[in-house]
Every structure is written in C-alpha cells, then in structure tokens.
Design a protein around this motif. Sequence first.
Motif, PDB file in Angstrom:
ATOM      1  N   THR A   1      -9.527   3.038  -3.707  1.00 19.11           N
ATOM      2  CA  THR A   1      -9.369   4.271  -4.493  1.00 19.11           C
ATOM      3  C   THR A   1      -8.631   3.983  -5.794  1.00 19.11           C
TER       4      THR A   1
ATOM      5  N   GLN B   1     -11.942  10.237   2.681  1.00 13.75           N
ATOM      6  CA  GLN B   1     -11.866   8.777   2.543  1.00 13.75           C
ATOM      7  C   GLN B   1     -11.329   8.099   3.787  1.00 13.75           C
ATOM      8  N   HIS B   2     -10.885   8.881   4.766  1.00 11.07           N
ATOM      9  CA  HIS B   2     -10.214   8.308   5.929  1.00 11.07           C
ATOM     10  C   HIS B   2     -11.096   7.332   6.689  1.00 11.07           C
TER      11      HIS B   2
ATOM     12  N   ILE C   1      -3.794  10.085   2.709  1.00  9.94           N
ATOM     13  CA  ILE C   1      -5.188   9.652   2.588  1.00  9.94           C
ATOM     14  C   ILE C   1      -6.085  10.881   2.609  1.00  9.94           C
TER      15      ILE C   1
ATOM     16  N   ILE D   1     -11.420   3.658   4.648  1.00  7.94           N
ATOM     17  CA  ILE D   1     -10.299   2.865   4.145  1.00  7.94           C
ATOM     18  C   ILE D   1     -10.309   1.415   4.637  1.00  7.94           C
TER      19      ILE D   1
ATOM     20  N   ALA E   1       1.311   4.203  -2.914  1.00  9.70           N
ATOM     21  CA  ALA E   1       1.059   5.615  -2.582  1.00  9.70           C
ATOM     22  C   ALA E   1       2.194   6.522  -3.033  1.00  9.70           C
TER      23      ALA E   1
ATOM     24  N   THR F   1       1.692   8.882   4.950  1.00 11.95           N
ATOM     25  CA  THR F   1       0.839   8.121   5.871  1.00 11.95           C
ATOM     26  C   THR F   1       1.700   7.298   6.807  1.00 11.95           C
TER      27      THR F   1
ATOM     28  N   ASN G   1       0.827  -1.201   0.000  1.00 11.80           N
ATOM     29  CA  ASN G   1       0.000   0.000   0.000  1.00 11.80           C
ATOM     30  C   ASN G   1       0.871   1.265   0.000  1.00 11.80           C
TER      31      ASN G   1
END
Length: 375
Positions: free
Chosen positions: A325, A314-315, A310, A318, A277, A362, A273
Amino acid sequence: MESVAPDNLPPALPLEIFRLVVEHSDAAISITDREANILYANPAFARITGYRQDEIVGRNESILSAKRTPRHVYDDLWRTIRAGRSWRGELENRRRDGSEYLADITISPVFDENGELTHYLAMHRDISLQRLEEQRARTVALQGLLAEEERNTALREGLLGALFRLEEPMNVLASAVRLLSLRNGETATTALRQALADGRRILDELRASVPQEEPEAVAPVNINEVLHDVLSVSTAKLLKAGIEVEWRPPATLPALLGRPIALRCMFKALIDNAIEAMDLPGHRRRELRILTRHQDDLLLVEIIDSGVGIPAHQHLRIFEPFFTTKRGPGQRHLGTGLPRAQQTASAHGGSLQLDAAIDGGTVARIELPLHHVSE
C-alpha cells in the motif's frame, strides 16, 4: 633434628600488606558471615555502592539487590557457595542513591583451620559502562548484519519479482504467436518464434543469476534477546517517529530451536511495518506494545501498534507477494516484508496473523513451537 626451610622460599608477607592491598583495591571487597551479613567493606565498596562503612556493616548484602536479577541466579549462587565452591556471575545492584548498576561479582567461601565454613569473601566491580559499550558495538554489528541480509533479500526478491512480471507478457506473446501461426502458417511467425525463444533464454539466464539464499544453521534462540536486539537496532527510527514502546519481558522464557538471523529479520519487518503505520502526518497516538509469553509448547509474541490499521478491503491481500500500500513518489516498497515474515514463521512450524487491535491499530500475533524447524 630440626627441619630447615629451603633457602629459596620467599619470606612470609606481613598481615599489614594484606590489609593495605584490600584497602587500596579498585574492586569492592566485603566480608560477611554465613548469612551474608556484612562484617567489613573496603573503601572501594563505598565508592561503588555509596554506602559508607559505618552504614553498611551489620546490614545484609541483599540491601544491594535491585530486585531485577532472576531468582534462579540467586538460588544457584547460594547452592554453590554453601557447597564450599566459589561463584562468579553478574547481578543487577542498586546504590544507596537508588541508581542501578551491573556488578561482576565473585564470592568465595572462607574456612577455618578445621575446614569449617565461617565467612564469605565477595569482590565486585561496576561493569555498567563496559556492558553499555559492548551493547553499542553489538548493535552496530547487528545493524550491519541485518542491513546486509535485507539488501540481499531485496535484490533476490526484486529480481524474482521482475521475472514473475516478465513471464506474463512473454506468455501473451507466446499465445499471439500460436494464433498467428494458425492463421498465416509457420513461415510467417518464424521471426517471432525466434524472438520469443531468445527472450525466454535471457529470462532463464537472469533467473540463474539470482543470488541463492544461504541456509542458516538451527540453534537455541532466546526470543527476549532477539526482540531486545531488534528494538536496539530500531531505536533511532522509534525516537524519530516519537513512538513510545512498552515491553515488559518475562524474566525467563524457554529457548526456541530456530534460525537466529531469520527470526530477527522477521521481527524487524513487523516492527518496521508498525512504525510506518504510525509515522504519518497528523497521527497523534504513537504507541508500540510487545507481549511475550510461554504457553505449553509454544512461544507467543504480540506486536501491537496504534497506527491507522489495515483497511478491510486489503486484509486478505497483505500477505500476497509484491503487494504493498506504500506506492508513491519517493517510496520504493517491493511488498515482500510481510510475506517474508509469514514464510519465516511457517518455516519454524508456527504462524503469523495480523488483526485489528481492540483500541485501534493492528496486532501481529506470532506463534512459534519450541522444537520444530523445517529443513
């Protein structure tokens, strides 16, 4: 009356033979005093360490230490040989030119005719290449294991996701059938009811065919080893994306009672992830930091990326199953990675949360208790 030696006893070997064996041995052999000051080193010692005999005699064996072997290993070594027993293990050594190597070493005490410990005999080999090959083979095997687990998980959760989505139109159809029956009577909706029953039967059959998740045995887990394995498996992705990794694991962490494969899959999902990102066109800062530490009865791990972060809207979503996304041409994300990771942390009695990093990106914070795993 004189005693006579049996005829079948082999003749004693001349001392010169022992000297030649030591001189021609492929293993680095050294003899030290009781304080590990070197009194003799054979030619193989010079080949492996880079120190000639005239440079090393009189120096202490500690000159070879790369200062990377945990202190408790040396404590165990000295405790063992001072008690008159041989010790074997692996030490991270440094050659004369500063390069490091992994030594497989055996140290044995030497006693005089009165049983007094007088010297130590050390023999070691450079096993760096051997260990590298073992690590490569282990990484390949682990890649296959995690890929198989990911395929099975994707299949299982893909089917469950499809079933979940099919339930909604089936429920709408059931509501429509009820409305029609109220308006037009039961006879008018017989065919629709039969179709609805057939549809539910097929869904049940499909649900029964979903592969079951095999329970994994609980065992002591070294989190540093787990993270090392995941980074090894992810090396190609990290290099391709131009991501710089910073991780200075503590020398020792207490073992966690957990499920090794599930934990590897959890950390791999989080690192995957983080890579996604950061691996975006035009995104310049690409740094991944990993922190591991022990606090009370918890193991704490932070995975910090310098990605896009993020979005606030959308937090809260998730960790929703099937939310992603990453939809678009050529992208096939089910949106199960983070929910699955959170489920694994929860199954170990811990927690997983994602927050905005102070300097952008993040931070994934994982807390895992040492001794709790749900059945």
